[in-house]
Structure formats: C-alpha cells, structure tokens
Design an enzyme around this catalytic site. Structure first.
Site, PDB file in Angstrom:
ATOM      1  N   SER A   1      -9.621 -15.030  24.342  1.00  0.00           N
ATOM      2  CA  SER A   1      -8.683 -15.738  23.482  1.00  0.00           C
ATOM      3  C   SER A   1      -7.306 -15.561  24.102  1.00  0.00           C
ATOM      4  CB  SER A   1      -8.722 -15.094  22.090  1.00  0.00           C
ATOM      5  OG  SER A   1      -7.589 -15.475  21.332  1.00  0.00           O
TER       6      SER A   1
ATOM      7  N   TYR B   1      -9.523  -7.832  16.319  1.00  0.00           N
ATOM      8  CA  TYR B   1      -9.740  -9.038  17.138  1.00  0.00           C
ATOM      9  C   TYR B   1      -8.957  -8.915  18.442  1.00  0.00           C
ATOM     10  CZ  TYR B   1     -10.204 -14.092  18.109  1.00  0.00           C
ATOM     11  OH  TYR B   1     -10.493 -15.322  18.661  1.00  0.00           O
TER      12      TYR B   1
HETATM   13  P1  NAD Z   1     -17.119 -20.703  14.660  1.00  0.00           P
HETATM   14  O1  NAD Z   1     -17.001 -19.912  13.407  1.00  0.00           O
HETATM   15  O2  NAD Z   1     -17.030 -22.177  14.611  1.00  0.00           O
HETATM   16  O3  NAD Z   1     -18.473 -20.319  15.419  1.00  0.00           O
HETATM   17  C1  NAD Z   1     -18.879 -18.990  15.615  1.00  0.00           C
HETATM   18  C2  NAD Z   1     -20.391 -18.930  15.724  1.00  0.00           C
HETATM   19  O4  NAD Z   1     -20.760 -17.566  15.991  1.00  0.00           O
HETATM   20  C3  NAD Z   1     -21.106 -19.345  14.428  1.00  0.00           C
HETATM   21  O5  NAD Z   1     -22.130 -20.275  14.721  1.00  0.00           O
HETATM   22  C4  NAD Z   1     -21.686 -18.035  13.903  1.00  0.00           C
HETATM   23  O6  NAD Z   1     -22.908 -18.191  13.199  1.00  0.00           O
HETATM   24  C5  NAD Z   1     -21.900 -17.267  15.196  1.00  0.00           C
HETATM   25  N1  NAD Z   1     -22.002 -15.831  14.988  1.00  0.00           N
HETATM   26  C6  NAD Z   1     -21.207 -15.034  14.207  1.00  0.00           C
HETATM   27  N2  NAD Z   1     -21.650 -13.774  14.248  1.00  0.00           N
HETATM   28  C7  NAD Z   1     -22.732 -13.762  15.063  1.00  0.00           C
HETATM   29  C8  NAD Z   1     -23.632 -12.746  15.504  1.00  0.00           C
HETATM   30  N3  NAD Z   1     -23.512 -11.472  15.091  1.00  0.00           N
HETATM   31  N4  NAD Z   1     -24.628 -13.095  16.343  1.00  0.00           N
HETATM   32  C9  NAD Z   1     -24.774 -14.373  16.759  1.00  0.00           C
HETATM   33  N5  NAD Z   1     -23.976 -15.369  16.360  1.00  0.00           N
HETATM   34  C10 NAD Z   1     -22.965 -15.061  15.524  1.00  0.00           C
HETATM   35  O7  NAD Z   1     -15.983 -20.087  15.621  1.00  0.00           O
HETATM   36  P2  NAD Z   1     -15.305 -20.643  16.964  1.00  0.00           P
HETATM   37  O8  NAD Z   1     -13.896 -20.914  16.640  1.00  0.00           O
HETATM   38  O9  NAD Z   1     -16.138 -21.676  17.631  1.00  0.00           O
HETATM   39  O10 NAD Z   1     -15.305 -19.299  17.824  1.00  0.00           O
HETATM   40  C11 NAD Z   1     -16.172 -19.082  18.924  1.00  0.00           C
HETATM   41  C12 NAD Z   1     -15.541 -18.031  19.837  1.00  0.00           C
HETATM   42  O11 NAD Z   1     -14.284 -18.533  20.321  1.00  0.00           O
HETATM   43  C13 NAD Z   1     -15.230 -16.706  19.141  1.00  0.00           C
HETATM   44  O12 NAD Z   1     -15.519 -15.637  20.028  1.00  0.00           O
HETATM   45  C14 NAD Z   1     -13.735 -16.786  18.893  1.00  0.00           C
HETATM   46  O13 NAD Z   1     -13.127 -15.526  18.832  1.00  0.00           O
HETATM   47  C15 NAD Z   1     -13.291 -17.552  20.138  1.00  0.00           C
HETATM   48  N6  NAD Z   1     -11.986 -18.194  19.991  1.00  0.00           N
HETATM   49  C16 NAD Z   1     -11.779 -19.158  19.048  1.00  0.00           C
HETATM   50  C17 NAD Z   1     -10.530 -19.764  18.944  1.00  0.00           C
HETATM   51  C18 NAD Z   1     -10.242 -20.838  17.940  1.00  0.00           C
HETATM   52  O14 NAD Z   1      -9.061 -21.166  17.786  1.00  0.00           O
HETATM   53  N7  NAD Z   1     -11.226 -21.404  17.275  1.00  0.00           N
HETATM   54  C19 NAD Z   1      -9.502 -19.371  19.798  1.00  0.00           C
HETATM   55  C20 NAD Z   1      -9.748 -18.373  20.742  1.00  0.00           C
HETATM   56  C21 NAD Z   1     -11.000 -17.795  20.836  1.00  0.00           C
END
Ligand code: NAD
Length: 258
Positions: A140, A153
């Site tokens: 991130s 986080y």
């Molecule tokens: P999201 O909530 O849309 O998707 C996350 C997915 O992870 C979900 O399908 C959930 O079921 C799954 N998950 C949660 N816990 C789990 C576990 N223990 N085992 C297996 N699966 C699990 O979130 P997103 O925004 O797509 O985030 C995905 C990644 O991107 C994360 O690591 C997040 O930190 C990172 N990220 C997101 C953003 C953002 O702005 N959305 C920015 C930087 C980094």
C-alpha cells in the site's frame, strides 16, 4: 497485452476488489487462475464468472493447513504455481490507544502471516518446478507513509517490504522474483467501509475525508483504479528476469514519491 499463456496464477482475496480485478486480467492474458478466498462460495462464484478455466478454492490465509491444502490442490489440478499475488486483506480503523490486542493480532495475521504462508508455499513449488516465478505482495502507499488510526495496517504493510526483499535474495538463484505493489486509495469495499469510519474518528464529513484525507497528497486528487493495479500486476507477473526484484511500485497518483 502481455501474455501469460500457460502460466498458473494464484491470487488470494480474489473474490472482491483488487484481487478480483487482477484475477480477471490474468485470466484474459491466458493464465489459469486460482481464485483463493476465505469463503468457498464466493471463491467458486468468482471463478465461474471469470471463466477461462479459473478454479475457486476456500483459503483462509492465516491458516497454515488451509494454505498448504490449497497449494497442493492447485498443483494437483493445474500444476505448480508460476505467479502468486498475496492480496487478501482487511482494514480496522482505530486510535492506537483504543485498539485491542486481538485486533492488532488479527491484522498482522491476515497481512503478514498470510503473505509468509502463501509465499513459502509458492516458493517451494516454484523451486521444485525449476521454472522460477513471480511473487507479488499487495502493499500500500501505507508501506511507505503512515496515517492516524491505522497502526497495525501501516506496520504490516511496511513489513511486507522487508519480506519481499528477503524473498528476492533467497529466490534469485531459482529465478523467483518478489515485488510489492503499493496502491493509493482504490474504491473497493475495503475503502467504502472506512470513509464513514474515518469521518467519525476525525469529526469530518465523508466528502472531507475523501478530499482532505484520502486524496490530499495526490498530484491530481484522483483515486487509483482497479485497472491501474491490475495492469501493474500483469506487468510484474510477466517480467522475466531478476532485473526487477525486491522492489515496491507505488501506483498512487503521486501520493508518495520515492
Ligand atoms: P476487498 O475488501 O475488496 O477485498 C479483500 C478480499 O480479501 C475479500 O474478498 C475478502 O474475503 C478477502 N479476505 C479477507 N480476509 C481473508 C483471509 N483471512 N483469507 C483469505 N481471504 C481473505 O479489499 P481490497 O481493497 O480489494 O484490498 C485488497 C488488498 O489491497 C488488501 O491487502 C489491501 O490492504 C490492499 N490495498 C487496498 C487499497 C484500497 O484503496 N482499496 C489500497 C492499498 C492497498
């Protein structure tokens, strides 16, 4: 488009948001994709929707046995993995002084244990298969900067940089590369949920949270998109040499520049 023909790619957290967009892009580029997510139904439905022979498997990335079983099933049904995207993640917004130890441990388990367990399983298959591979950890902008109310986080996302660098060093002899993608804010369920939570903690309106917190330091006040991240993941998956390893790529509209 970069071709991933014949490659096997396992993406965790692929039933939603960024993981799903990456799984989609990989499948369209010719890879056989494993949609790994905590709920079996969601994983199967997503795999079906993605098509191209995608396989849905239930995998809680914090559970060693589930990770090992999922990788073993992948090898049995599709072959050893060539690409891992360790992406599963959650967010908990809380001032540090109010954060429970249980929530701290849950966050580190999903982001750090999950990355370790899946990377170890992927590396073992990549080394045994002799064909190398690409390991991508979902960091991130918070791998490089800190924000209030996100202690575990920010700590975990910083930690992923160290993990990727060690994988890069240990994997090099086997042509296993490791890199971290560092997105800015992308409008996924994870982010939609935290807009009202941050508004409450900061005493701001939701519009102010978006403008003055989330996008304040970007060069153009724009969200990063799913397509931006999927394209970066495609590039890293297809990059074929150790020239690009142990790095983090910020895809954040200039929120942080390194
Ligand atoms: P999201 O909530 O849309 O998707 C996350 C997915 O992870 C979900 O399908 C959930 O079921 C799954 N998950 C949660 N816990 C789990 C576990 N223990 N085992 C297996 N699966 C699990 O979130 P997103 O925004 O797509 O985030 C995905 C990644 O991107 C994360 O690591 C997040 O930190 C990172 N990220 C997101 C953003 C953002 O702005 N959305 C920015 C930087 C980094």
């Amino acid at each position: 488009m970069q071709s991933l023909d014949g490659k096997i790619a396992l993406v965790t957290g692929a039933a939603s948001g960024i993981g799903r967009a990456i799984a989609d892009a990989y499948a369209r580029a010719g890879a056989r994709v494993v949609v790994a997510d905590i709920a079996a139904d969601n994983a199967s439905e997503t795999a079906q929707a993605i098509g191209h022979g995608a396989l849905g498997i239930a995998m809680d990335v914090t559970d060693e046995a589930q990770v090992e079983d999922g990788f073993a099933r992948t090898a049995r049904e599709l072959g050893p993995v060539d690409i891992l995207v360790s992406n599963a993640g959650i967010q908990i917004i809380s001032p540090l002084v109010d954060l429970s130890f249980a929530d701290w441990k849950r966050m580190l388990a999903i982001h750090m244990d999950g990355a370790f367990l899946t990377a170890r399983a992927a590396m073992r298959q990549m080394i045994a298969g002799g064909a190398g591979g690409s390991i991508i950890l979902m960091g991130s902008a918070h791998s490089h900067v800190a924000s209030k109310f996100k202690a575990p986080y920010v700590a975990a996302k910083h930690g992923l940089l160290g993990l990727a660098r060690v994988i890069a060093k240990e994997g090099a002899a086997h042509r296993v590369r490791a890199n971290v993608i560092c997105p800015g804010f992308v409008r996924t369920p994870l982010v939609e949920k935290q807009i009202p939570e941050q508004a409450r903690e900061l005493g701001l309106t939701q519009e102010q949270v978006v403008r003055d917190v989330m996008l304040r330091d970007t060069v153009d006040a724009e969200f990063t998109t799913l397509e931006d991240i999927a394209e970066t993941a495609l590039f890293l998956a297809g990059f074929g040499s150790n020239a690009l390893t142990g790095q983090s790529l910020l895809v954040s509209h200039g929120w942080h520049m390194q």
